[in-house]
Structures are given as C-alpha cells and as structure tokens.
Enzyme design. Structure first.
Site: not given
Ligand code: FMN
Length: 350
Positions: A114, A118, A177, A179-180, A213, A242
């Site tokens: 992704n 934000f 993140s 992505n910022t 985080k 993350n």
């Molecule tokens: C589509 C998507 C959006 C995410 N948005 C955020 C976010 O806004 N803030 C954040 O701290 N982590 C965000 N994450 C990260 C997840 O909280 C997590 O740390 C990461 O996906 C690893 O866990 P997983 O392998 O179980 O998905 C996002 C992950 C995905 C897939």
C-alpha cells in the site's frame, strides 16, 4: 465455524467476488458490512487476558492500524473477537492521500503493498464518531499521524495527542509510515525526543499511555537509540513494526509497486526486529509484535520472542473476518500445550 455469525457466512459466499474487485473498493465494502453487522461478544479465554501499560487487555490479539482509518467501526472490530482495535492513522486535517490505485493484493505472496498516504477524514470527523461511543467498554487505541504538508509535523502530533487523549485507551504515535515523504526521519534520535516530549505534554498528566510505532527497516544504532528513548520517556509500548520498504523475493504481478509491503513476506523481518527490540530494551518496555502474523502459531512465536501483544491486518484480507476467533482459540490451545496459564509468563520465554 461460528454458525451464528452472519458476517462470516456472507464473507465465505462473497470472497471470490470480493477478490475480483479493486482492493480499495473491497475494503470500502468490508467497512460498510461491519457497520451493518456489528458483531457480538467473542468467547473469552481467561488465560489470554493480560495487563499491559496499565490497560486490561481481554486477549493479546489486536487489529492493526490502517483498516479503520476513520474510527468508523471499532466496536464491530471488537465484535469480531479482537482484544483491541487500533483506529487511524488520523491526521489533524482531512487529506486525500496518494492517487489511486494505491492498494494492491499480492495473492500469490499472501501480501499487500500500500501507498495510501494517510488518506483520512481528519480529526474532527473522528472525534464526532469517538464521542458517540464514549463510555463503551473495549480497548480502542488511536493511531495518530501528521498531515503531509504540515509546516510543523511535531505540532501536528502534539495537536492530535491533545484532541484524541479523551477518547483513546492508548495513543499510538506513528512515525513509520513509508508513504508520507520524510515522516520516518522522525525516528531519528533528536527529532524523536522532541516529538515525544511534545506529545507527552499535550496528552496531559491523566492522559492515556503513549505507544510508538516503528518501521522494520532500521539499523542497529537506530534500534538502540529508540529503545533508550522509549525507556527514558516511559512509553507504554513499542509497536514493532509498520510495513517494509524492502522487497524480499515476491512472485505476484504487483511486486514492483512502490509503497509498504505487509503480510507473509514481512513475517521474518518483523520477528527479527521484535527480537532486536527485546534485546535493546531488556524487557523494560512492552512490545507489540505485528507483521505477517496469520496463525495462532505465528502469534505464539511472536509472544515467545518478547511481544506482550500482537496485531495483524493483511492476514484478515486473505483469511476473512473469522480470523480473530480462530486465532484466539488456537492460541489458548498452544498455551495449554506448552503449560502456560498466563500470557505474561510466556512473553520472551523462547
Ligand atoms: C492498507 C494498509 C494501510 C495501513 N495503514 C496504516 C496506517 O494508517 N497507520 C499505521 O500505523 N499502519 C498502517 N498500516 C500498517 C499495519 O498497521 C501493519 O503494521 C502492517 O500492515 C504489518 O502487519 P500485517 O503484515 O499483519 O499487515 C497499514 C497497512 C495496510 C496493509
């Protein structure tokens, strides 16, 4: 299978259709479905309850940030069986995020990429929703971020801590993140110290604990510095981790997309980072393990490696909303198998 749970049945029937939809549209439908089927209290497992950062968690499994970015369905998430829900990331002002497409399923890899950036409706909209559920039980963490074009990003985090403290069981400060642009530089020692000082002051003396985080893409020196700061600032927990900007071998057509990678290919890296932080903190700060957790065995390994709590997101994309109940039943069984009667005893026991 939970025969009383209409959401599970609907999911099983519609999954093939769901996977033919664009990933972001499917996500929108999932949120809408959760608004319609708010779920019911999950079976409770007394051995899975624990106290972390002064908070009573009914189970160690939470839904990670990014699924419910606008705090629309925290109670429905708890109704799926998650012991806690982390909503956000939320920024002070609404923001559109990056151009679409920006969310990709990598089905062959059980992964997601992704670069949402934000996208969220802003603090004001979230507060209206969180106010409406104020007083309800359940652990709801609020994950906060900064607007992309904020003149002073630290001021954004402080503002978010002040605005969200009354509604949050904990505040999660997301400086990881990918992505910022430039956001992850806030993990550097000087910036992080200033950021946390501002957030702690803004949260107020009676405010909720602060969780931080972090990214999985950190060097040893970064890890040691963050661990020192976390101890020094008495953070409630470190959330490790993350999404990664690294690209292990992937098979899917979308492997070349830019953004943060999550799901199965992140598992080894996230587990390694958890071990690194366990070592660097000496167990002085609770850790939340996240990244690639998809089964009770994965969650158990993370707990044994030092996680007091765990979270997942990507696995729910592939396994559906029944994953929380399945995982908790499996975890309770693994604890029995290994002779543990409380999660806290198992943390870091590997
Ligand atoms: C589509 C998507 C959006 C995410 N948005 C955020 C976010 O806004 N803030 C954040 O701290 N982590 C965000 N994450 C990260 C997840 O909280 C997590 O740390 C990461 O996906 C690893 O866990 P997983 O392998 O179980 O998905 C996002 C992950 C995905 C897939």
């Amino acid at each position: 299978m939970e025969d009383y749970e209409p959401l599970m049945t609907v999911y099983t029937l519609l999954k093939p259709l769901f996977f033919r939809l664009d990933a972001e549209r499917a996500h929108g439908i999932a949120i809408a479905a959760l608004r319609l089927f708010p779920g019911r209290p999950a079976p409770s497992y007394p051995t899975l309850a624990s106290r972390v950062a002064g908070i009573e968690f009914p189970s160690p499994l939470g839904l990670a940030a990014g699924f419910d970015k606008n705090a629309e369905v925290p109670d429905a998430i708890l109704g799926l069986g998650f012991g806690f829900a982390e909503v956000g990331s939320i920024t002070p002002l609404p923001q559109a995020g990056n151009p679409k497409p920006r969310l990709f399923r990598l089905a062959e890899d059980a992964a997601v990429i992704n670069r949402m950036g934000f996208n969220n409706a802003g603090a004001g909209a979230a507060v209206l929703r969180l106010k409406a559920r104020a007083g309800k039980p359940g652990v709801v963490g609020i994950n906060v971020g900064a607007n992309k074009d904020a003149a002073d990003r630290i001021a954004d985090y402080a503002a978010m801590a002040r605005i969200m403290a009354p509604y949050a069981t904990y505040l999660a400060v997301n400086v990881s993140s990918p992505n910022t642009p430039g956001l992850r530089a806030l993990q550097d020692e000087g910036a992080l110290t200033a950021l946390l000082d501002a957030v702690i002051a803004a949260r107020g003396p009676q405010g909720p604990p602060i969780f931080l985080k972090v990214a999985p893409d950190l060097e040893r020196a970064d890890i040691d510095a963050i661990a020192r700061i976390a101890i020094d600032k008495a953070l409630g927990a470190l959330i490790v981790a993350n999404t990664t900007i690294s690209r292990p071998a992937l098979r899917s057509a979308h492997a070349g997309e830019s953004g943060g990678l999550s799901g199965a290919p992140l598992k080894g890296l996230a587990l390694q980072r958890l071990r690194d932080f366990r070592q660097a903190t000496g167990g002085a700060v609770p850790l939340i393990g996240v990244g690639g957790i998809a089964s009770a065995e994965d969650a158990w390994a993370r707990i044994r490696a030092g996680a007091s709590l765990v979270q997942l997101y990507s696995a729910m994309v592939y396994e559906g909303p029944g994953i929380a109940r399945r995982l908790l039943a499996g975890l309770a069984e693994l604890m029995r198998r290994d002779g543990f009667s409380a999660i806290a005893e198992a943390v870091g026991s590997e």
